[in-house]
Design a protein around this motif. Structure first.
Motif, PDB file in Angstrom:
ATOM      1  N   THR A   1       0.834  -1.201   0.000  1.00  0.00           N
ATOM      2  CA  THR A   1       0.000   0.000   0.000  1.00  0.00           C
ATOM      3  C   THR A   1       0.869   1.251   0.000  1.00  0.00           C
ATOM      4  O   THR A   1       0.616   2.190  -0.758  1.00  0.00           O
ATOM      5  CB  THR A   1      -0.929  -0.001   1.226  1.00  0.00           C
ATOM      6  OG1 THR A   1      -1.712  -1.194   1.207  1.00  0.00           O
ATOM      7  CG2 THR A   1      -1.843   1.205   1.219  1.00  0.00           C
ATOM      8  N   LYS A   2       1.910   1.260   0.830  1.00  0.00           N
ATOM      9  CA  LYS A   2       2.795   2.423   0.887  1.00  0.00           C
ATOM     10  C   LYS A   2       3.525   2.622  -0.435  1.00  0.00           C
ATOM     11  O   LYS A   2       3.650   3.744  -0.920  1.00  0.00           O
ATOM     12  CB  LYS A   2       3.804   2.242   2.018  1.00  0.00           C
ATOM     13  CG  LYS A   2       4.676   3.440   2.228  1.00  0.00           C
ATOM     14  CD  LYS A   2       5.598   3.269   3.404  1.00  0.00           C
ATOM     15  CE  LYS A   2       6.491   4.482   3.559  1.00  0.00           C
ATOM     16  NZ  LYS A   2       7.448   4.325   4.639  1.00  0.00           N
ATOM     17  N   ALA A   3       3.989   1.522  -1.039  1.00  0.00           N
ATOM     18  CA  ALA A   3       4.688   1.632  -2.325  1.00  0.00           C
ATOM     19  C   ALA A   3       3.751   2.162  -3.412  1.00  0.00           C
ATOM     20  O   ALA A   3       4.147   2.993  -4.233  1.00  0.00           O
ATOM     21  CB  ALA A   3       5.243   0.273  -2.732  1.00  0.00           C
ATOM     22  N   THR A   4       2.517   1.699  -3.402  1.00  0.00           N
ATOM     23  CA  THR A   4       1.535   2.171  -4.381  1.00  0.00           C
ATOM     24  C   THR A   4       1.283   3.660  -4.213  1.00  0.00           C
ATOM     25  O   THR A   4       1.200   4.403  -5.198  1.00  0.00           O
ATOM     26  CB  THR A   4       0.215   1.393  -4.226  1.00  0.00           C
ATOM     27  OG1 THR A   4       0.485   0.005  -4.381  1.00  0.00           O
ATOM     28  CG2 THR A   4      -0.811   1.828  -5.244  1.00  0.00           C
ATOM     29  N   GLN A   5       1.171   4.104  -2.961  1.00  0.00           N
ATOM     30  CA  GLN A   5       0.944   5.528  -2.719  1.00  0.00           C
ATOM     31  C   GLN A   5       2.142   6.362  -3.166  1.00  0.00           C
ATOM     32  O   GLN A   5       1.970   7.441  -3.731  1.00  0.00           O
ATOM     33  CB  GLN A   5       0.666   5.771  -1.234  1.00  0.00           C
ATOM     34  CG  GLN A   5      -0.680   5.253  -0.778  1.00  0.00           C
ATOM     35  CD  GLN A   5      -0.849   5.318   0.725  1.00  0.00           C
ATOM     36  OE1 GLN A   5       0.097   5.582   1.454  1.00  0.00           O
ATOM     37  NE2 GLN A   5      -2.061   5.062   1.185  1.00  0.00           N
ATOM     38  N   GLU A   6       3.343   5.862  -2.922  1.00  0.00           N
ATOM     39  CA  GLU A   6       4.531   6.616  -3.342  1.00  0.00           C
ATOM     40  C   GLU A   6       4.628   6.699  -4.858  1.00  0.00           C
ATOM     41  O   GLU A   6       4.949   7.750  -5.412  1.00  0.00           O
ATOM     42  CB  GLU A   6       5.788   5.976  -2.762  1.00  0.00           C
ATOM     43  CG  GLU A   6       5.964   6.228  -1.280  1.00  0.00           C
ATOM     44  CD  GLU A   6       7.265   5.676  -0.753  1.00  0.00           C
ATOM     45  OE1 GLU A   6       8.168   5.389  -1.561  1.00  0.00           O
ATOM     46  OE2 GLU A   6       7.368   5.536   0.478  1.00  0.00           O
ATOM     47  N   VAL A   7       4.349   5.603  -5.537  1.00  0.00           N
ATOM     48  CA  VAL A   7       4.397   5.615  -6.998  1.00  0.00           C
ATOM     49  C   VAL A   7       3.308   6.524  -7.551  1.00  0.00           C
ATOM     50  O   VAL A   7       3.522   7.267  -8.511  1.00  0.00           O
ATOM     51  CB  VAL A   7       4.283   4.180  -7.560  1.00  0.00           C
ATOM     52  CG1 VAL A   7       4.051   4.194  -9.053  1.00  0.00           C
ATOM     53  CG2 VAL A   7       5.524   3.389  -7.217  1.00  0.00           C
ATOM     54  N   SER A   8       2.135   6.492  -6.938  1.00  0.00           N
ATOM     55  CA  SER A   8       1.038   7.354  -7.385  1.00  0.00           C
ATOM     56  C   SER A   8       1.372   8.821  -7.192  1.00  0.00           C
ATOM     57  O   SER A   8       0.908   9.672  -7.960  1.00  0.00           O
ATOM     58  CB  SER A   8      -0.244   7.021  -6.626  1.00  0.00           C
ATOM     59  OG  SER A   8      -0.654   5.705  -6.908  1.00  0.00           O
ATOM     60  N   SER A   9       2.169   9.142  -6.184  1.00  0.00           N
ATOM     61  CA  SER A   9       2.522  10.549  -5.956  1.00  0.00           C
ATOM     62  C   SER A   9       3.435  11.079  -7.064  1.00  0.00           C
ATOM     63  O   SER A   9       3.518  12.285  -7.260  1.00  0.00           O
ATOM     64  CB  SER A   9       3.194  10.709  -4.593  1.00  0.00           C
ATOM     65  OG  SER A   9       4.464  10.101  -4.592  1.00  0.00           O
ATOM     66  N   TYR A  10       4.113  10.203  -7.795  1.00  0.00           N
ATOM     67  CA  TYR A  10       4.973  10.625  -8.897  1.00  0.00           C
ATOM     68  C   TYR A  10       4.212  10.785 -10.210  1.00  0.00           C
ATOM     69  O   TYR A  10       4.786  11.199 -11.196  1.00  0.00           O
ATOM     70  CB  TYR A  10       6.110   9.626  -9.114  1.00  0.00           C
ATOM     71  CG  TYR A  10       7.102   9.565  -7.990  1.00  0.00           C
ATOM     72  CD1 TYR A  10       7.797  10.700  -7.602  1.00  0.00           C
ATOM     73  CD2 TYR A  10       7.360   8.385  -7.320  1.00  0.00           C
ATOM     74  CE1 TYR A  10       8.714  10.660  -6.577  1.00  0.00           C
ATOM     75  CE2 TYR A  10       8.282   8.330  -6.289  1.00  0.00           C
ATOM     76  CZ  TYR A  10       8.952   9.469  -5.924  1.00  0.00           C
ATOM     77  OH  TYR A  10       9.855   9.429  -4.911  1.00  0.00           O
ATOM     78  N   GLN A  11       2.940  10.459 -10.227  1.00  0.00           N
ATOM     79  CA  GLN A  11       2.183  10.446 -11.476  1.00  0.00           C
ATOM     80  C   GLN A  11       2.123  11.835 -12.111  1.00  0.00           C
ATOM     81  O   GLN A  11       2.391  11.983 -13.306  1.00  0.00           O
ATOM     82  CB  GLN A  11       0.773   9.924 -11.234  1.00  0.00           C
ATOM     83  CG  GLN A  11      -0.056   9.825 -12.488  1.00  0.00           C
ATOM     84  CD  GLN A  11      -1.413   9.206 -12.224  1.00  0.00           C
ATOM     85  OE1 GLN A  11      -1.726   8.853 -11.104  1.00  0.00           O
ATOM     86  NE2 GLN A  11      -2.204   9.073 -13.259  1.00  0.00           N
TER      87      GLN A  11
END
Length: 92
Positions: free
Chosen positions: A49-59
């Motif tokens: 979940t944390k990794a997904t949120q971090e990757v989404s923040s780079y979108q």
């Protein structure tokens, strides 16, 4: 005191030799292992979940970077077309 120790020893030997004690120990081991698995699974899920949120923040920044790169490519292509058209008009 010796009688008490002897009775406790007999009770312990009886429990260890019975099937109930073996099943109880097996159940306790299974419970311990399953609890450990659940804790590991929850930590793994939290990590994903944390990794997904971090990757989404780079979108958004990545999207803007791609748009900027595309704009540069379009400008270079447009200038190439302009210069080729200009050169063909001068030749003719």
């Amino acid at each position: 005191m010796k009688q008490l120790k002897r009775r406790i020893q007999c009770a312990k030997d009886y429990l260890l030799s019975s099937g109930i004690a073996r099943k109880s120990v097996l159940a306790m081991v299974a419970l311990t292992v399953s609890a450990g698995e659940m804790m590991a699974a929850s930590k793994g899920a939290a990590g994903f979940t944390k990794a997904t949120q971090e990757v989404s923040s780079y979108q958004t920044p990545v999207s803007n970077l791609m748009k900027a790169i595309a704009a540069v490519i379009v400008l270079v292509g447009a200038f190439n077309v302009y210069f080729k058209m200009r050169a063909s008009v001068m030749v003719a």
